[in-house]
Design a protein around this motif. Structure first.
Motif, PDB file in Angstrom:
ATOM      1  N   THR A 176       0.838  -1.194   0.000  1.00 45.50           N
ATOM      2  CA  THR A 176       0.000   0.000   0.000  1.00 45.50           C
ATOM      3  C   THR A 176       0.878   1.250   0.000  1.00 45.50           C
ATOM      4  N   HIS A 177       0.300   2.346  -0.424  1.00 48.53           N
ATOM      5  CA  HIS A 177       1.022   3.618  -0.455  1.00 48.53           C
ATOM      6  C   HIS A 177       0.061   4.747  -0.135  1.00 48.53           C
ATOM      7  N   GLU A 178       0.633   5.905   0.126  1.00 49.59           N
ATOM      8  CA  GLU A 178      -0.160   7.103   0.392  1.00 49.59           C
ATOM      9  C   GLU A 178       0.517   8.273  -0.314  1.00 49.59           C
ATOM     10  N   ALA A 179      -0.258   9.018  -1.088  1.00 49.58           N
ATOM     11  CA  ALA A 179       0.285  10.167  -1.821  1.00 49.58           C
ATOM     12  C   ALA A 179       0.653  11.278  -0.849  1.00 49.58           C
ATOM     13  N   ASP A 180       1.710  12.029  -1.191  1.00 51.18           N
ATOM     14  CA  ASP A 180       2.063  13.220  -0.435  1.00 51.18           C
ATOM     15  C   ASP A 180       2.511  14.296  -1.424  1.00 51.18           C
ATOM     16  N   ALA A 181       2.912  15.445  -0.921  1.00 43.47           N
ATOM     17  CA  ALA A 181       3.242  16.584  -1.780  1.00 43.47           C
ATOM     18  C   ALA A 181       4.424  16.310  -2.705  1.00 43.47           C
ATOM     19  N   GLN A 182       5.364  15.462  -2.301  1.00 40.51           N
ATOM     20  CA  GLN A 182       6.560  15.202  -3.094  1.00 40.51           C
ATOM     21  C   GLN A 182       6.410  13.995  -4.029  1.00 40.51           C
ATOM     22  N   GLY A 183       5.478  13.127  -3.737  1.00 38.67           N
ATOM     23  CA  GLY A 183       5.295  11.902  -4.512  1.00 38.67           C
ATOM     24  C   GLY A 183       4.400  10.942  -3.755  1.00 38.67           C
ATOM     25  N   PHE A 184       5.017  10.067  -2.951  1.00 38.74           N
ATOM     26  CA  PHE A 184       4.240   9.118  -2.159  1.00 38.74           C
ATOM     27  C   PHE A 184       5.097   8.525  -1.047  1.00 38.74           C
ATOM     28  N   ARG A 185       4.410   7.898  -0.088  1.00 35.94           N
ATOM     29  CA  ARG A 185       5.068   7.156   0.991  1.00 35.94           C
ATOM     30  C   ARG A 185       4.703   5.690   0.814  1.00 35.94           C
ATOM     31  N   GLN A 186       5.720   4.835   0.933  1.00 38.08           N
ATOM     32  CA  GLN A 186       5.484   3.400   0.777  1.00 38.08           C
ATOM     33  C   GLN A 186       6.579   2.642   1.513  1.00 38.08           C
ATOM     34  N   LEU A 187       6.189   1.582   2.188  1.00 37.12           N
ATOM     35  CA  LEU A 187       7.124   0.694   2.867  1.00 37.12           C
ATOM     36  C   LEU A 187       8.015   1.430   3.872  1.00 37.12           C
ATOM     37  N   GLY A 188       7.504   2.511   4.462  1.00 35.71           N
ATOM     38  CA  GLY A 188       8.280   3.287   5.412  1.00 35.71           C
ATOM     39  C   GLY A 188       9.243   4.266   4.766  1.00 35.71           C
ATOM     40  N   TRP A 189       9.101   4.504   3.478  1.00 38.32           N
ATOM     41  CA  TRP A 189       9.976   5.401   2.723  1.00 38.32           C
ATOM     42  C   TRP A 189       9.152   6.543   2.136  1.00 38.32           C
ATOM     43  N   SER A 190       9.743   7.743   2.090  1.00 38.57           N
ATOM     44  CA  SER A 190       9.180   8.881   1.367  1.00 38.57           C
ATOM     45  C   SER A 190       9.872   8.903   0.010  1.00 38.57           C
ATOM     46  N   VAL A 191       9.095   8.794  -1.041  1.00 39.51           N
ATOM     47  CA  VAL A 191       9.644   8.714  -2.394  1.00 39.51           C
ATOM     48  C   VAL A 191       9.319  10.014  -3.128  1.00 39.51           C
ATOM     49  N   ASP A 192      10.362  10.792  -3.393  1.00 37.92           N
ATOM     50  CA  ASP A 192      10.231  12.077  -4.072  1.00 37.92           C
ATOM     51  C   ASP A 192      10.444  11.851  -5.569  1.00 37.92           C
ATOM     52  N   ILE A 193       9.390  12.064  -6.354  1.00 40.08           N
ATOM     53  CA  ILE A 193       9.473  11.801  -7.790  1.00 40.08           C
ATOM     54  C   ILE A 193       9.501  13.078  -8.634  1.00 40.08           C
ATOM     55  N   HIS A 194       9.474  14.259  -7.993  1.00 38.74           N
ATOM     56  CA  HIS A 194       9.436  15.504  -8.762  1.00 38.74           C
ATOM     57  C   HIS A 194      10.629  15.656  -9.695  1.00 38.74           C
ATOM     58  N   ALA A 195      11.825  15.392  -9.225  1.00 32.38           N
ATOM     59  CA  ALA A 195      13.016  15.563 -10.054  1.00 32.38           C
ATOM     60  C   ALA A 195      13.168  14.441 -11.079  1.00 32.38           C
ATOM     61  N   LEU A 196      12.395  13.383 -10.937  1.00 31.97           N
ATOM     62  CA  LEU A 196      12.486  12.258 -11.874  1.00 31.97           C
ATOM     63  C   LEU A 196      12.127  12.697 -13.288  1.00 31.97           C
ATOM     64  N   LYS A 197      11.082  13.482 -13.424  1.00 37.88           N
ATOM     65  CA  LYS A 197      10.632  13.922 -14.751  1.00 37.88           C
ATOM     66  C   LYS A 197      11.565  14.952 -15.358  1.00 37.88           C
ATOM     67  N   THR A 198      12.088  15.864 -14.562  1.00 35.29           N
ATOM     68  CA  THR A 198      12.891  16.962 -15.102  1.00 35.29           C
ATOM     69  C   THR A 198      14.383  16.649 -15.163  1.00 35.29           C
ATOM     70  N   GLU A 199      14.899  15.931 -14.163  1.00 38.95           N
ATOM     71  CA  GLU A 199      16.334  15.693 -14.075  1.00 38.95           C
ATOM     72  C   GLU A 199      16.725  14.215 -14.143  1.00 38.95           C
ATOM     73  N   GLY A 200      15.732  13.321 -14.178  1.00 44.93           N
ATOM     74  CA  GLY A 200      16.036  11.894 -14.173  1.00 44.93           C
ATOM     75  C   GLY A 200      16.607  11.432 -12.854  1.00 44.93           C
ATOM     76  N   ALA A 201      16.167  12.052 -11.751  1.00 45.43           N
ATOM     77  CA  ALA A 201      16.709  11.713 -10.435  1.00 45.43           C
ATOM     78  C   ALA A 201      15.583  11.329  -9.481  1.00 45.43           C
ATOM     79  N   LEU A 202      15.743  10.202  -8.829  1.00 39.28           N
ATOM     80  CA  LEU A 202      14.806   9.724  -7.819  1.00 39.28           C
ATOM     81  C   LEU A 202      15.492   9.837  -6.468  1.00 39.28           C
ATOM     82  N   VAL A 203      14.757  10.322  -5.471  1.00 41.80           N
ATOM     83  CA  VAL A 203      15.286  10.366  -4.108  1.00 41.80           C
ATOM     84  C   VAL A 203      14.251   9.715  -3.200  1.00 41.80           C
ATOM     85  N   ALA A 204      14.675   8.701  -2.467  1.00 37.95           N
ATOM     86  CA  ALA A 204      13.803   8.022  -1.506  1.00 37.95           C
ATOM     87  C   ALA A 204      14.493   8.068  -0.147  1.00 37.95           C
TER      88      ALA A 204
END
Length: 175
Positions: free
Chosen positions: A131-159
């Protein structure tokens, strides 16, 4: 299963990747993603902070796939392949078998990292295995905050895992 010694963790993902340049292996499958992967573990108690990075090639999904770590010269220094109930890691020290991707990550890094979810996260979406829950940066899943904003523009994922010790996983994709 006990954690791998610190020297093995550094060997697999640290700055010392070059010395293993002679242990190239044959490609293990098609590459869906390639780039640079970095894992930082915050200091906790007497344990110092750790940082590991390597070039990577990743293909497949949580059920079947491969992850290659490469030296700065492009030589394969570690090659993990997996199926639903078996993971094999090949390094210059020989093969090691694990029951899951999570067991591999915990043994080699000393930390539980959701490698099975990484392919979905690199696609900018939550993994369908939890399961996951959306947040302002992307989503939270498995105890991790996954920021996907830079993924589209810079090809960078930060969790980030905020539970102790805090862990940050960064993947910068080749374009």
């Amino acid at each position: 299963m006990t954690a791998a010694p610190a020297w093995l963790r550094r060997t697999l993902l640290g700055a010392g990747l070059c010395w293993l340049a002679g242990c190239a292996t044959a490609p293990s499958g098609p590459v869906d993603y390639s780039g640079r992967l970095a894992v930082t573990v915050a200091a906790e108690g007497d344990r110092p902070a750790e940082s590991h990075s390597a070039a990577f090639e990743l293909g497949g999904d949580a059920h079947q796939g491969h992850l290659r770590l490469l030296s700065p010269l492009g030589t394969v220094v570690a090659d993990a392949t997996w199926e639903a109930d078996h993971v094999r890691l090949e390094t210059g020290d020989g093969p090691r078998d694990y029951p899951s991707l999570e067991a591999l990550a915990e043994d080699t890094l000393g930390q539980a990292i959701p490698l099975g979810a990484l392919l979905a996260w690199l696609q900018g979406r939550p993994w369908n295995g939890a399961t996951h829950e959306a947040d302002a940066q992307g989503f939270r899943q498995l105890g991790w905050s996954v920021d996907i904003h830079a993924l589209k523009t810079e090809g960078a994922l930060v969790a980030r895992r905020d539970s102790p010790p805090a862990v940050t996983l960064r993947a910068r994709l080749d374009r």
